[in-house]
Design a protein around this motif. Structure first.
Motif, PDB file in Angstrom:
ATOM      1  N   ARG A   1       0.935  -1.302  -0.093  1.00  0.00           N
ATOM      2  CA  ARG A   1       0.006  -0.107   0.221  1.00  0.00           C
ATOM      3  C   ARG A   1       0.694   1.676   0.120  1.00  0.00           C
ATOM      4  NH1 ARG A   1      -3.870   0.553   4.506  1.00  0.00           N
ATOM      5  NH2 ARG A   1      -4.885   2.847   3.359  1.00  0.00           N
TER       6      ARG A   1
ATOM      7  N   GLU B   1      -0.042   4.257   1.058  1.00  0.00           N
ATOM      8  CA  GLU B   1       0.328   5.181   2.388  1.00  0.00           C
ATOM      9  C   GLU B   1       0.833   4.394   2.741  1.00  0.00           C
ATOM     10  OE1 GLU B   1      -3.122   7.240   4.695  1.00  0.00           O
ATOM     11  OE2 GLU B   1      -4.264   6.070   2.920  1.00  0.00           O
TER      12      GLU B   1
ATOM     13  N   THR C   1       0.806   9.753  -6.979  1.00  0.00           N
ATOM     14  CA  THR C   1       0.293   9.028  -5.935  1.00  0.00           C
ATOM     15  C   THR C   1       0.870   9.628  -4.699  1.00  0.00           C
ATOM     16  OG1 THR C   1       0.288   7.212  -7.923  1.00  0.00           O
ATOM     17  CG2 THR C   1       0.141   6.283  -5.073  1.00  0.00           C
TER      18      THR C   1
ATOM     19  N   SER D   1       1.815  12.552  -4.106  1.00  0.00           N
ATOM     20  CA  SER D   1       0.956  13.968  -3.300  1.00  0.00           C
ATOM     21  C   SER D   1      -0.304  13.407  -2.491  1.00  0.00           C
ATOM     22  CB  SER D   1       0.669  15.103  -4.627  1.00  0.00           C
ATOM     23  OG  SER D   1       1.908  15.286  -5.602  1.00  0.00           O
ATOM     24  N   ARG D   2      -0.861  12.329  -3.539  1.00  0.00           N
ATOM     25  CA  ARG D   2      -2.311  12.524  -2.754  1.00  0.00           C
ATOM     26  C   ARG D   2      -1.831  11.194  -1.430  1.00  0.00           C
ATOM     27  NH1 ARG D   2      -3.543  10.184  -7.869  1.00  0.00           N
ATOM     28  NH2 ARG D   2      -2.953   7.803  -7.100  1.00  0.00           N
ATOM     29  N   CYS D   3      -1.323  10.234  -1.338  1.00  0.00           N
ATOM     30  CA  CYS D   3      -0.931  10.268   0.082  1.00  0.00           C
ATOM     31  C   CYS D   3      -0.719  11.393   1.035  1.00  0.00           C
ATOM     32  CB  CYS D   3       0.776   9.184   0.202  1.00  0.00           C
ATOM     33  SG  CYS D   3       0.171   7.495  -1.008  1.00  0.00           S
TER      34      CYS D   3
ATOM     35  N   HIS E   1      -1.088  14.278   0.806  1.00  0.00           N
ATOM     36  CA  HIS E   1      -2.054  15.376   0.717  1.00  0.00           C
ATOM     37  C   HIS E   1      -3.551  14.102   2.647  1.00  0.00           C
ATOM     38  CE1 HIS E   1      -5.658  17.707   0.615  1.00  0.00           C
ATOM     39  NE2 HIS E   1      -6.257  17.766  -0.140  1.00  0.00           N
ATOM     40  N   ARG E   2      -4.029  13.422   1.838  1.00  0.00           N
ATOM     41  CA  ARG E   2      -4.392  12.290   2.487  1.00  0.00           C
ATOM     42  C   ARG E   2      -3.946  12.890   3.808  1.00  0.00           C
ATOM     43  NH1 ARG E   2      -4.129   7.086   0.259  1.00  0.00           N
ATOM     44  NH2 ARG E   2      -5.122   8.549  -1.385  1.00  0.00           N
ATOM     45  N   LEU E   3      -2.596  12.246   3.995  1.00  0.00           N
ATOM     46  CA  LEU E   3      -1.972  12.483   5.665  1.00  0.00           C
ATOM     47  C   LEU E   3      -2.105  13.798   6.887  1.00  0.00           C
ATOM     48  CD1 LEU E   3       1.216   9.980   5.171  1.00  0.00           C
ATOM     49  CD2 LEU E   3      -0.367   9.813   6.517  1.00  0.00           C
ATOM     50  N   GLN E   4      -2.025  14.612   5.412  1.00  0.00           N
ATOM     51  CA  GLN E   4      -2.507  16.164   6.309  1.00  0.00           C
ATOM     52  C   GLN E   4      -3.979  16.198   6.916  1.00  0.00           C
ATOM     53  OE1 GLN E   4      -0.953  20.029   5.060  1.00  0.00           O
ATOM     54  NE2 GLN E   4      -2.231  19.696   3.457  1.00  0.00           N
ATOM     55  N   ARG E   5      -4.760  16.069   5.518  1.00  0.00           N
ATOM     56  CA  ARG E   5      -5.947  15.633   5.798  1.00  0.00           C
ATOM     57  C   ARG E   5      -6.570  15.129   8.041  1.00  0.00           C
ATOM     58  NH1 ARG E   5      -7.375  13.847   0.949  1.00  0.00           N
ATOM     59  NH2 ARG E   5      -8.499  12.002   2.484  1.00  0.00           N
ATOM     60  N   GLN E   6      -5.744  13.881   8.042  1.00  0.00           N
ATOM     61  CA  GLN E   6      -5.737  13.556   8.678  1.00  0.00           C
ATOM     62  C   GLN E   6      -5.113  14.155  10.140  1.00  0.00           C
ATOM     63  OE1 GLN E   6      -4.776   9.245   8.533  1.00  0.00           O
ATOM     64  NE2 GLN E   6      -5.748   9.129   6.636  1.00  0.00           N
TER      65      GLN E   6
END
Length: 246
Positions: free
Chosen positions: A155, A157, A198, A200-202, A204-209
């Motif tokens: 994965r 992430e 990919t 960048s998306r990971c 961004h997702r960690l930042q949202r969390q």
């Protein structure tokens, strides 16, 4: 305290923590100190070319470097990263030639360097130096091995989380809120075997969390435990990751 004195104190503290000079004889430390040359690279993207890397051994006091090489079709490939406390071109002390490629600083940086002939002369007069060099190289190879195990993560992430922890551990003893420079993201993504989008998306997702804070390729870890939980999830799934304890 002058800037020169601050630099000397920081350099000595970092050098004393390396396998090369840990508990070294005072005479050896003094001999290396006399022969060291300080170098300032105040701007990003300054190059240490292959010719110079075949003639000198380098130690990073501040900033970060990428060791790069070009493929036959002209593509730039990231070979290694170096940060405070890292040596590069050590193998030249034994082989007489530096690595293929060139080094570029990714942030303002300060280096110590030694002429290759000076290191080789010291090795002839101090038999312990060659053994210490091998210990230092083995330690850096182990750090690289830990990095390569990240490529076993399925994965994306989990892989990015483990990578950030690895980079954070490599930065110590810098302050815990120190930023990690992932620029250029295209090279970091290639290092992890991911597409740039990919990665960048990971991030961004960690930042949202609210696990990290990321801006223009600069990452600050807000919750190290959150990253470790992600890595643990990957390990339970059989990814075979191994990270040092904090």
């Amino acid at each position: 305290m002058t800037a020169e004195q601050r630099f000397s104190q920081r350099a000595r503290r970092l050098l004393d923590a390396t396998p090369l000079l840990a508990q070294a004889d005072t005479t050896l430390v003094q001999q290396l100190g006399v022969r060291a040359r300080r170098r300032l690279l105040p701007l990003r993207q300054q190059c240490i070319d292959g010719e110079e890397m075949r003639q000198r051994i380098f130690f990073v006091v501040s900033g970060s470097f990428h060791l790069l090489r070009q493929t036959p079709d002209g593509e730039e490939v990231l070979v290694s990263r170096y940060g405070p406390g890292d040596f590069f071109c050590l193998a030249a002390a034994f082989s007489g030639s530096g690595p293929l490629g060139y080094a570029v600083n990714t942030s303002p940086a300060q280096l110590l360097s030694w002429a290759l002939r000076d290191f080789q002369a010291l090795m002839r007069t101090d038999s312990s130096l060659g053994e210490r060099l091998l210990h230092q190289m083995a330690w850096q190879v182990e750090q690289e091995r830990q990095m390569r195990t990240l490529l076993c993560c399925c994965r994306a992430e989990n892989r990015v989380a483990a990578y950030l922890l690895y980079r954070r551990q490599a930065c110590r003893p810098q302050p815990d809120d120190a930023q990690l420079d992932l620029k250029p993201l295209s090279l970091t993504a290639a290092e992890l075997g991911l597409a740039r989008e990919t990665l960048s998306r990971c991030l961004h997702r960690l930042q949202r969390q609210q696990i990290i804070q990321c801006q223009r390729g600069q990452v600050r870890i807000l919750r190290e435990l959150g990253l470790r939980l992600l890595v643990g999830t990957g390990a339970e799934a059989g990814q075979g990751m191994s990270l040092p304890d904090s």
